[in-house]
Design an enzyme around this catalytic site. Structure first.
Site, PDB file in Angstrom:
ATOM      1  N   GLU A 280       0.934  -1.087  -0.106  1.00  0.00           N
ATOM      2  CA  GLU A 280       0.057  -0.112   0.122  1.00  0.00           C
ATOM      3  C   GLU A 280       0.877   1.159  -0.172  1.00  0.00           C
ATOM      4  O   GLU A 280       0.698   2.023   0.937  1.00  0.00           O
ATOM      5  CB  GLU A 280      -0.937   0.073   1.271  1.00  0.00           C
ATOM      6  CG  GLU A 280      -1.839  -1.214   1.423  1.00  0.00           C
ATOM      7  CD  GLU A 280      -2.444  -1.384   2.901  1.00  0.00           C
ATOM      8  OE1 GLU A 280      -1.966  -0.560   3.778  1.00  0.00           O
ATOM      9  OE2 GLU A 280      -3.267  -1.918   2.948  1.00  0.00           O
ATOM     10  N   GLY A 282       2.139   5.024  -0.532  1.00  0.00           N
ATOM     11  CA  GLY A 282       1.460   6.160  -0.731  1.00  0.00           C
ATOM     12  C   GLY A 282       2.590   7.295  -1.140  1.00  0.00           C
ATOM     13  O   GLY A 282       2.503   7.686  -2.197  1.00  0.00           O
ATOM     14  N   ARG A 283       3.124   7.566  -0.073  1.00  0.00           N
ATOM     15  CA  ARG A 283       4.329   8.719  -0.431  1.00  0.00           C
ATOM     16  C   ARG A 283       5.268   8.434  -1.568  1.00  0.00           C
ATOM     17  O   ARG A 283       5.610   9.275  -2.268  1.00  0.00           O
ATOM     18  CB  ARG A 283       5.046   8.804   0.733  1.00  0.00           C
ATOM     19  CG  ARG A 283       6.151   9.871   0.892  1.00  0.00           C
ATOM     20  CD  ARG A 283       7.128   9.705   2.165  1.00  0.00           C
ATOM     21  NE  ARG A 283       6.384   9.316   3.385  1.00  0.00           N
ATOM     22  CZ  ARG A 283       6.064  10.088   4.413  1.00  0.00           C
ATOM     23  NH1 ARG A 283       6.181  11.458   4.101  1.00  0.00           N
ATOM     24  NH2 ARG A 283       5.495   9.613   5.430  1.00  0.00           N
ATOM     25  N   CYS A 350      -0.977  32.144  12.122  1.00  0.00           N
ATOM     26  CA  CYS A 350      -0.792  32.884  13.495  1.00  0.00           C
ATOM     27  C   CYS A 350      -0.371  31.725  14.352  1.00  0.00           C
ATOM     28  O   CYS A 350      -1.021  31.448  15.482  1.00  0.00           O
ATOM     29  CB  CYS A 350      -2.031  33.567  14.018  1.00  0.00           C
ATOM     30  SG  CYS A 350      -2.716  34.773  12.981  1.00  0.00           S
ATOM     31  N   TYR A 379       0.651  13.722   1.271  1.00  0.00           N
ATOM     32  CA  TYR A 379       0.461  14.233   2.609  1.00  0.00           C
ATOM     33  C   TYR A 379       0.432  15.843   2.710  1.00  0.00           C
ATOM     34  O   TYR A 379       0.839  16.368   3.487  1.00  0.00           O
ATOM     35  CB  TYR A 379       1.198  13.834   3.731  1.00  0.00           C
ATOM     36  CG  TYR A 379       0.904  12.166   3.788  1.00  0.00           C
ATOM     37  CD1 TYR A 379      -0.074  11.594   4.016  1.00  0.00           C
ATOM     38  CD2 TYR A 379       2.172  11.496   3.367  1.00  0.00           C
ATOM     39  CE1 TYR A 379      -0.224  10.162   4.152  1.00  0.00           C
ATOM     40  CE2 TYR A 379       2.304  10.042   3.158  1.00  0.00           C
ATOM     41  CZ  TYR A 379       0.718   9.580   3.596  1.00  0.00           C
ATOM     42  OH  TYR A 379       0.691   8.192   3.532  1.00  0.00           O
TER      43      TYR A 379
HETATM   44  N1  LLP Z   1      -1.103   1.739   4.657  1.00  0.00           N
HETATM   45  C1  LLP Z   1      -1.527   2.200   5.852  1.00  0.00           C
HETATM   46  C2  LLP Z   1      -2.355   1.287   6.791  1.00  0.00           C
HETATM   47  C3  LLP Z   1      -1.205   3.165   6.338  1.00  0.00           C
HETATM   48  O1  LLP Z   1      -1.603   3.811   7.557  1.00  0.00           O
HETATM   49  C4  LLP Z   1      -0.226   4.337   5.530  1.00  0.00           C
HETATM   50  C5  LLP Z   1       0.120   5.671   6.137  1.00  0.00           C
HETATM   51  C6  LLP Z   1       0.073   3.922   4.309  1.00  0.00           C
HETATM   52  C7  LLP Z   1      -0.483   2.616   3.914  1.00  0.00           C
HETATM   53  C8  LLP Z   1       0.855   4.588   3.339  1.00  0.00           C
HETATM   54  O2  LLP Z   1       1.926   4.924   4.019  1.00  0.00           O
HETATM   55  P1  LLP Z   1       3.221   5.582   3.063  1.00  0.00           P
HETATM   56  O3  LLP Z   1       3.615   4.514   1.867  1.00  0.00           O
HETATM   57  O4  LLP Z   1       2.640   6.815   2.484  1.00  0.00           O
HETATM   58  O5  LLP Z   1       4.191   5.913   3.980  1.00  0.00           O
HETATM   59  N2  LLP Z   1       1.000  12.424   7.553  1.00  0.00           N
HETATM   60  C9  LLP Z   1       2.234  11.677   7.477  1.00  0.00           C
HETATM   61  C10 LLP Z   1       2.376  10.446   7.072  1.00  0.00           C
HETATM   62  C11 LLP Z   1       1.122   9.369   7.616  1.00  0.00           C
HETATM   63  C12 LLP Z   1       0.950   8.062   7.131  1.00  0.00           C
HETATM   64  C13 LLP Z   1      -0.344   7.348   7.554  1.00  0.00           C
HETATM   65  N3  LLP Z   1      -0.172   5.983   7.261  1.00  0.00           N
HETATM   66  C14 LLP Z   1       3.475  12.463   6.527  1.00  0.00           C
HETATM   67  O6  LLP Z   1       3.216  13.409   6.209  1.00  0.00           O
HETATM   68  O7  LLP Z   1       4.648  12.052   6.619  1.00  0.00           O
END
Ligand code: LLP
Length: 421
Positions: A280, A282-283, A350, A379
């Protein structure tokens, strides 16, 4: 870092300015104003392709984590490139459906699913509902029986593994709220497999985000593969292992594992289970595919030297620096030969935490200078808010040498539309 050293695909600098897939970012900023996120469809496709090739030797499915960026156009690019999705709320499920995904393309994660979300997920017949507790499994089963159907569920396990990332985005320790202790999982799954209304199709684990090493993922994969063996001794056979997301990206030139190294490691561990591997990311898909364009609205000297450079975007547009102390490179969109000066690049909100970068060496900025905040595709917009009554940022997709608005600027009427006064 030299002005053009950083960009490979998508964002590149000509002699005079920064471009996205050949399109001038200055021109986009002039046309739609700032703050504006700009995404490269080409980078999103390339990143997905990189994951696809890296995992090609093993049965797998790539479920892009919508939480990183759930703009409809981004989701559609992911879909057209063959990606599937991970939704983290009812809203993300609806978004995925509108982007054209089939229920069987969607896995549904999330601590604290509401009764409405469970109803919808069970009714749609998603590929997997990643359950976070024994209680949630029970609630899913009840709903499935009422609907005279069988819900496909996976159990999220908490393996008590340190993701070695920022504490706010580490999720795999036993002190974290996510999943069930892995030591309890065998019994919970054995019980769940006897429930009418449930089909236990997988195990789910996600130990953290922005991971800079493969160690935690390796440990997590080993732990779930062991659990699969125990389950099979109990006569419970699942279809897939969902290893979550978490692969980090370099925000400041750091070394991160390549997608190939990541895939090789995971496959090596999971292949003895013979199960389909779900990831999964994302980033790693959208992070490098987006920049935030923001204009300088004020420049003033700091009492101890250097300048405060105030942008029209702040923590309401990009929360990461204020929330995690996250680093994003900031560069002017138009190349400048002005002397380099030390700048604290700040937002207009602010709060003293509303700072994008401290002590950055930048060609002396002026009011009106457009800056690009890099690697902001994940994000960024997804975590933006109306704080201080800012409009949600505009979003632009660059695709095939053309650009289009994929979210217009909110008006104050848009903001007030849900308020009754
Ligand atoms: N799967 C689950 C169950 C997750 O909780 C997350 C991210 C992902 C996949 C995707 O993770 P990635 O591949 O994007 O690392 N707002 C934070 C990141 C929060 C991630 C939350 N869960 C930031 O800006 O760094």
């Amino acid at each position: 870092m030299p002005y053009n050293a950083r960009f490979m695909c998508g964002f590149a600098s000509t002699n005079s300015q920064l471009t996205c897939d050949g399109v001038s970012l200055s021109a986009i900023a002039s046309a739609v104003d700032t703050p504006t996120y700009v995404y490269s469809a080409a980078i999103i496709r390339n990143r997905l392709k990189a994951f696809g090739s890296a995992f090609s030797s093993y049965p797998h499915a790539i479920h892009y984590a919508l939480k990183a960026n759930s703009n409809l156009a981004v989701a559609r690019v992911v879909r057209s490139a063959g990606g599937l999705v991970d939704a983290n709320s009812g809203g993300e499920i609806e978004l995925a459906l509108r982007a054209g995904f089939d229920p069987l393309d969607i896995v549904f994660t999330g601590v604290g699913k509401t009764p409405t979300e469970i109803d919808r997920a069970v009714g749609l017949g998603l590929k997997a509902i990643n359950a976070e507790s024994e209680g949630e499994l029970g609630r899913i089963a009840v709903r499935a029986r009422q609907l005279d159907t069988t819900a496909r569920v996976a159990l999220r396990v908490n393996p008590d593994i340190d993701a070695v990332s920022h504490p706010h985005i580490s999720t795999g320790l036993k002190t974290h709220k996510f999943g069930v202790p892995i030591s309890d999982a065998r019994q919970i799954i054995r019980d769940a497999s006897l429930h009418a209304g449930l089909s236990v199709v997988g195990l789910h684990v996600h130990v953290g985000s922005q991971m800079m090493g493969l160690g935690p993922l390796r440990q997590a994969a080993k732990a779930v593969v062991e659990l699969v063996a125990e389950l099979s001794d109990d006569g419970v056979v699942v279809e897939h292992l969902d290893m979550g997301g978490g692969l980090g990206i370099p925000y400041d030139g750091e070394q991160v594992p390549s997608v190939t190294a990541y895939a090789t490691e995971l496959i090596k561990i999971v292949e003895r289970s013979g199960l389909t591997l779900i990831i999964e990311p994302g980033r790693a898909i959208v992070g490098p595919a987006g920049v935030l364009l923001a204009s300088v609205v004020d420049v003033k000297p700091k009492i101890d030297g250097g300048l405060f450079v105030v942008l029209d975007a702040g923590m309401s547009e990009l929360m990461r620096p204020a929330l995690y102390g996250a680093h994003h490179q900031i560069i002017p969109v138009e190349k400048s030969n002005c002397e380099l000066v030390t700048c604290d690049v700040v937002g207009p909100i602010c709060e003293s935490s509303d700072v994008f970068g401290v002590g950055r060496m930048l060609p002396r900025p002026e009011v009106g200078t457009v800056m690009a905040v890099l690697d902001a595709g994940a994000y960024g917009s997804a975590m933006s808010s109306n704080y201080n009554r800012h409009s949600l940022p505009v979003e632009v997709m660059v695709d095939g040498g053309d650009w289009r608005l994929v979210r217009r600027r909110q008006t104050i009427e848009d903001q007030l539309a849900c308020e009754t006064g």
